[in-house]
Design a protein around this motif. Structure first.
Motif, PDB file in Angstrom:
ATOM      1  N   ALA B  89     -39.576 -35.837  22.592  1.00 49.40           N
ATOM      2  CA  ALA B  89     -39.090 -34.940  23.627  1.00 49.40           C
ATOM      3  C   ALA B  89     -39.800 -35.177  24.956  1.00 49.40           C
ATOM      4  N   ILE B  91     -42.971 -34.517  25.695  1.00 50.78           N
ATOM      5  CA  ILE B  91     -43.911 -33.463  26.069  1.00 50.78           C
ATOM      6  C   ILE B  91     -45.318 -33.940  25.738  1.00 50.78           C
ATOM      7  N   GLY B 306     -37.389 -27.489  23.192  1.00 49.18           N
ATOM      8  CA  GLY B 306     -38.399 -27.887  24.164  1.00 49.18           C
ATOM      9  C   GLY B 306     -39.452 -26.811  24.328  1.00 49.18           C
ATOM     10  N   GLN B 310     -43.326 -27.076  23.485  1.00 48.76           N
ATOM     11  CA  GLN B 310     -44.310 -26.842  24.547  1.00 48.76           C
ATOM     12  C   GLN B 310     -45.426 -25.932  24.047  1.00 48.76           C
TER      13      GLN B 310
END
Lengths: 351, 821
Positions: B89, B91, B306, B310
């Motif tokens: 993703a 991140i 997401g 996170q």
């Protein structure tokens, strides 16, 4: 060319021989097997394997493990190694390496055809196939109705095509037919492989002819034992034996007429290398024969590593790794089904 | 041994931390089981205890804490899963997390499990949606492309029909659409229902797909394919691949079955398709509508995912560290053995004497509210302890140079102390150029200034090695500036820094290239080589003689230092025989030959004598009684030489003979009247720990000891000559360096300058810079480094260094990060 390969072998084969010897050093040892046999759960097995070369392949598996996952991941490692070697190989080693997989291809073809005959799902069958024996159009096998179609539709594109010359019939497929097809194919494959190795010459020919002869003889014995009491005629049986090996030709004549296991034993005991195998078995027993043959094979495969500058090590390594995976499968099954007393029945120690 | 451990030792030298290993002791810890985890975690933070594996005979899963390790491995797997997902993703996990996470592993395990389940579910939903989405995309493609087939086929069929009507002689070609068949077959009874299947097939398989269709139906199909320009996401695998849209026309039910099977086998996705245009248009609009709907759902799902990732990313590093710590704690606990009562864990380990582990233990016992605190006691053993030097970031690189050869035996003199100065110095002797030195200095200063930043990130192999040795390079650079000033070289240009040259031309006729006609006008140049030598005809003979002699002086000095260190070792370990039968004859032998040579060199420099030193040394052996004549440097030289020669000859058998006999005598003394002690030894062998105490029973093989001593003696005697010769590499490399740099300067830079052409000058400067950096700063640095390394490992360390110890590797959380997988 015999005698001079030491001078030129390393130009093309040196790197891969080093690689394969390195791989061999990663095979599980007797101490590993001892530890594995003491495992209580599949997680224990995973934990132990994580300290070996299988570690990276198993470490990301979530905890309730299945035997199939273990075997699948271990096979994946073998396949990765094989692919790596195949990528690096040049002629004639690459052809040699490809020959190693044809046996699996034959098995896969037979598996799919039998499965379709019994109306299994193709996808499910594909999962069971050995990844080394996969080819593009393998799934299409399900379309074929008889041998001729099988050949014409699918197999003509595969390396197996030449082996098919002897078994093209228009008969519909049934279990017996398929089994005969498997053995005919295997016979043609072994003979072709044998010829190829003879053509390579040198130590490769010497060592591979020994290993392949053993394979051919083992198949001859198995065919004989399995066909006892079936409608297979003696001539048909005789036709399935490969035309080389220690038993060829006189042993084959005798095996072809055997009617029970003790007669087979009588035939085999005339050949000193097989005497020791049969002397371990009690009369009338055929259960332990497989294990005895495997043990003998492993011994011979290990010996292939004693000599340098030949391709036999690749064959031997693949076979040893497959044996190791069989061992792991057996151990895992025993552990999973709580049959730990039977662990030692089928495990063949490699070192 | 007890005295050794208490650390007094020889008592001759001031306390130097680095000179000898820290005194170590074997300690035993008895920890109540309930506070074991906490205690070990404090010990891990302290990082001063190297646990011994007391369960080495047990396999990993038979050990006490196997279950916990499995749990940790499971958590680590989940964390890896998160990491993979985060990577996908895009991140990044934040290094510093704001919130202090709970330290409880059980909570963490539950939390990780929940998060994993949630993530897996989100992924599954997302995959389902994605699959539906890509199916719709494919369907749309099929509708568009296949629609084109049909419309083009219709128009061409219509055109053909018109043509046929006009000509009545329509010839069938392969391009003729099969649809015309249908229209042409006027007889309705013969009309065969033509079916068709539309779908997408991966492009690489399209050829074999077509071939297979042809074979299976014996050519009774018509296949049209159209290339899809952009790669399509495959609904099944979720990967992007290039695909073709196909339409197969067939007749008959059997053919249909076969085609369906083949489609399945080739992973070709089939989609329903309608012949009529208005229905096609309707389907397209329908599909487009559903696509946009799905798109919004997908986006919402992705956003949710997401966010979840996170939140995981915020705490990821912390969790990761915690799990790693946990795992290492349990691994350590597994090394402890369980007490018989199963209430205590008993551990053994090495720790330096200075460490005050009591604090940590008391804290652990206090925190865990255990009724019994951990007990900690010192064990006495004859086993050789690990070697532990307390190094800092400056000294550690030098210590590593020594360790690469071999880790010092416990408490033996550590050559690392001297290496800090001698290594960069010997390097600089070979690399003497203060211009190059400044370049190196700037380079390494960059590394040192950005130390903190570089240390935190992962470097590639070569940078990492350079970074690790930054202080070594710093010292090397400083020393090469120093030697460069002595050699008076700056990119092979001489400078008059300290004063003007002492020599000047007597008259105008003398040229630069020769020293003939120069007279001394001032005092001797105060520091280093007079710049006037540079470029003169006698430059090489002068510098060669200087550097050659200097190399021998340096070599003899360093070898003497090595032999003197062997004296310190002998006094420290109280082995008198090594002093009397090894140290003394060795120092006599070396100095009576090469020490004398050094003395002669210095004398020659001081007196300015013209004596030929080769001649002196050679005839000292060949005909020691001859008169020296012109070569005499000091009165009584002949007698002195005779004495020295005699001493050298005496010291050889002195080294060879007495030691083995003395050892034999000592052995016999020790074992007098001990012949009947076999019983005790079997007793001892029952206890594995005290097994090593019975060193009195080792075999003494006189012949072996003697041969060993003979080898040593021969090695030393021959080595004295060859090692001294080996130090001449200092001269050789320094010569090579200065010649190379002068070649680059004169043949590249000055030559380019001479053309008076700006272009040539620029090219010349570029070539000069690359040659200087590539050859002199990189290659020459490496080669001088290697030669300095060799001089230390071989010529210096073989005089005294055993190097058969093993390194102290404590259980420490600080070291956890290094073993990143």
């Amino acid at each position: 060319m015999y005698g001079f390969e030491a001078m030129t072998f390393n130009i093309h084969g040196g790197y891969l021989e080093a690689i394969v010897r390195g791989y061999r050093a990663g095979l599980l040892t007797a101490a590993d097997y001892n530890n594995l046999c003491q495992c209580e759960t599949l997680d224990d097995i995973k934990m132990h394997l994580s300290a070996t070369e299988y570690g990276p392949y198993l470490q990301n598996e979530p905890s309730p493990l299945h035997t199939t996952t273990i075997v699948e991941k271990c096979t994946l490692k073998l396949v990765d190694e094989y692919k790596h070697m195949l990528c690096q190989a040049t002629e004639p080693l690459s052809t040699f390496l490809e020959y190693i997989t044809y046996g699996h291809m034959i098995d896969n073809v037979v598996l799919i055809v039998t499965g379709t005959l019994h109306e299994r799902d193709v996808q499910e069958l594909l999962e069971k196939c050995h990844p080394l024996g996969m080819f593009d159009s393998i799934a299409t096998l399900a379309v074929a109705q008889n041998m001729r179609e099988l050949y014409r539709l699918v197999l003509v594109d595969t390396p197996l095509a030449p082996y098919f010359s002897e078994c093209i019939t228009s008969e519909d497929l049934d279990d017996m037919n398929i089994e005969i097809m498997r053995n005919t194919l295997y016979k043609a494959y072994l003979e072709d492989f044998y010829k190829f190795c003879q053509k390579l010459g040198g130590a490769t020919a010497e060592i591979m002819s020994d290993l392949l002869a053993f394979e051919a003889d083992r198949r001859a014995v198995n065919i004989t034992i399995n066909s006892i009491g079936t409608e297979l005629t003696r001539d048909d049986r005789r036709k399935l034996y490969s035309n080389f090996g220690l038993l060829y030709p006189y042993g084959h004549e005798e095996l072809a007429v055997c009617e029970d296991i003790d007669q087979v034993r009588g035939v085999m005991e005339k050949y000193p290398p097989y005497q020791s195998i049969f002397s371990k078995l009690s009369y009338g027993e055929s259960q332990m024969l497989d294990k005895a043959f495997y043990e003998e094979e492993v011994k011979r495969l290990c010996l292939a590593f004693e000599q340098q500058f030949h391709y036999g090590v690749f064959f031997a390594y693949m076979r040893l790794r497959e044996q190791e995976i069989r061992n792991l499968m057996w151990i895992s099954e025993c552990v999973a089904q709580n049959q730990k007393s039977r662990v030692h029945d089928s495990v063949v120690f490699i070192f | 041994m007890a005295e050794l451990q208490s650390g007094g030792g020889g008592g001759c030298c001031p306390p130097m931390d680095l000179f000898r290993s820290e005194p170590m002791q074997l300690v035993q810890i008895i920890i109540p089981i309930e506070s074991a985890h906490l205690t070990v975690s404090y010990l891990g933070e302290l990082g001063l205890l190297q646990f011994k594996d007391l369960n080495s005979e047990k396999s990993p899963f038979q050990r006490t804490y196997a279950a916990q390790i499995k749990k940790c491995a499971e958590m680590a797997r989940k964390l890896r899963f998160f990491k993979e997902q985060m990577l996908k993703a895009g991140i990044l996990s934040s290094v510093k997390s704001t919130t202090r996470a709970d330290n409880n592993t059980d909570d963490l395990e539950v939390k990780l499990g929940d998060l994993e389940a949630e993530l897996v579910e989100i992924n599954a939903n997302g995959d389902k949606l994605q699959r539906a989405h890509s199916e719709l995309v494919e369907y749309k493609l099929v509708l568009q492309k296949a629609g084109e087939f049909f419309s083009s086929a219709l128009t061409s069929a219509a055109a053909q029909q018109r043509e046929m009507e006009s000509q009545q002689t329509g010839e069938m070609t392969i391009e003729t659409p099969l649809l015309t068949d249908k229209e042409m077959s006027a007889d309705p009874s013969k009309q065969i229902k033509l079916g068709f299947i539309a779908g997408l097939v991966p492009r690489e398989k399209s050829m074999s797909f077509e071939r297979m269709l042809f074979r299976a139906t014996r050519g009774n199909v018509f296949l049209r394919q159209a290339v899809v320009d952009e790669p399509v996401v495959d609904p099944v695998s979720g990967e992007k691949m290039e695909k073709n849209v196909f339409v197969v026309f067939y007749s008959g039910e059997r053919a249909k079955n076969k085609i369906l099977k083949i489609c399945d086998a080739f992973g070709a996705n089939r989609y329903p398709f309608n012949e009529e245009f208005d229905k096609q248009a309707q389907a397209i609009s329908e599909v487009s509508g559903r696509l946009s709907e799905l798109k919004t759902t997908l986006d919402a799902g992705l956003l949710h995912r997401g966010n979840l990732l996170q939140t995981i990313g915020d705490q990821f590093e912390q969790w990761n560290l915690l799990v790693k710590k946990e795992k290492s704690i349990y691994h350590t606990l597994n090394m402890l053995s369980l007490d018989v009562t199963k209430k205590c864990l008993v551990g053994e380990g090495w720790s330096p004497v200075f460490a005050t582990k009591q604090d940590a233990l008391e804290r652990a016992a206090f925190d865990s509210n255990s009724q019994v605190g951990a007990i900690f006691q010192v064990l006495h053993t004859k086993e050789s302890p690990p070697t532990y030097f307390r190094t800092n970031k400056f000294t550690s690189a030098f210590q590593e140079i020594v360790d690469a050869y071999g880790v010092a035996k416990y408490r033996e003199a550590n050559p690392g102390v001297f290496t800090i100065v001698t290594f960069p110095f010997l390097f600089a002797v070979m690399f003497g150029d203060w211009g190059h030195g400044i370049c190196l200095l700037l380079g390494t200063l960059v590394l040192i200034v950005r130390e903190k930043k570089l240390a935190s990130q992962k470097l590639d192999d070569i940078t990492d090695m350079t970074f690790g040795g930054r202080y070594v390079i710093l010292m090397m650079a400083l020393f090469s500036i120093y030697t460069g000033l002595i050699y008076n070289e700056f990119f092979s240009v001489p400078f008059e820094i300290f004063s003007h040259s002492a020599y000047a031309c007597r008259d105008l006729s003398c040229s630069e290239a020769t020293t003939v006609g120069l007279i001394k006008v001032r005092d001797t140049y105060p520091f280093g080589v007079d710049p006037v030598w540079h470029g003169s005809r006698s430059e090489l003979p002068f510098l060669n003689s200087l550097k050659m002699k200097m190399s021998i002086l340096l070599g003899v000095a360093q070898m003497n230092l090595g032999i003197i260190l062997s004296y310190f070792n002998a006094t420290f370990f109280r082995i008198g025989v090594n002093i009397w039968c090894q140290f003394i004859p060795q120092i006599i032998f070396l100095n009576s030959l090469f020490g004398y040579l050094s003395l002669l060199i210095i004398l020659k420099w001081i007196t300015g004598s013209q004596a030929d030193l080769y001649h002196v040394m050679i005839y000292m052996f060949l005909s020691p009684t001859d008169e020296l004549g012109d070569n005499q440097l000091f009165p009584g030289q002949k007698t002195a030489q005779l004495v020295l020669l005699l001493l050298a000859f005496v010291s050889v058998p002195w080294m060879l003979l007495p030691k083995p006999f003395i050892l034999k005598m000592q052995h016999q003394d020790r074992h007098q009247g001990q012949s009947y002690e076999a019983l005790q030894s079997t007793d001892e062998s029952l206890q594995p720990d005290t097994n090593h105490d019975s060193h009195g029973h080792e075999e003494f093989e006189f012949s072996e000891v003697f041969v060993h001593q003979m080898i040593h003696t021969i090695e030393f005697v021959l080595g004295a000559v060859s090692n001294t010769a080996s130090y001449l590499r200092l001269w050789a490399l320094s010569l090579a360096h200065s010649e190379l740099s002068s070649v680059f300067y004169e043949k590249v830079l000055l030559l380019a300058w001479g053309y008076n052409n700006i272009l040539i000058l620029i090219v010349g400067i570029i070539v000069f810079i690359f040659a200087t950096v590539g050859v002199l700063l990189v290659m020459e640095t490496l080669s001088a480094f290697l030669h300095a390394l060799r001089l230390h490992w071989v010529e210096f360390q073989n005089k005294f260094y055993e190097g058969d110890g093993y390194k102290f590797s404590p259980f420490s959380f600080a070291l956890l990060d290094d073993e990143d997988e």
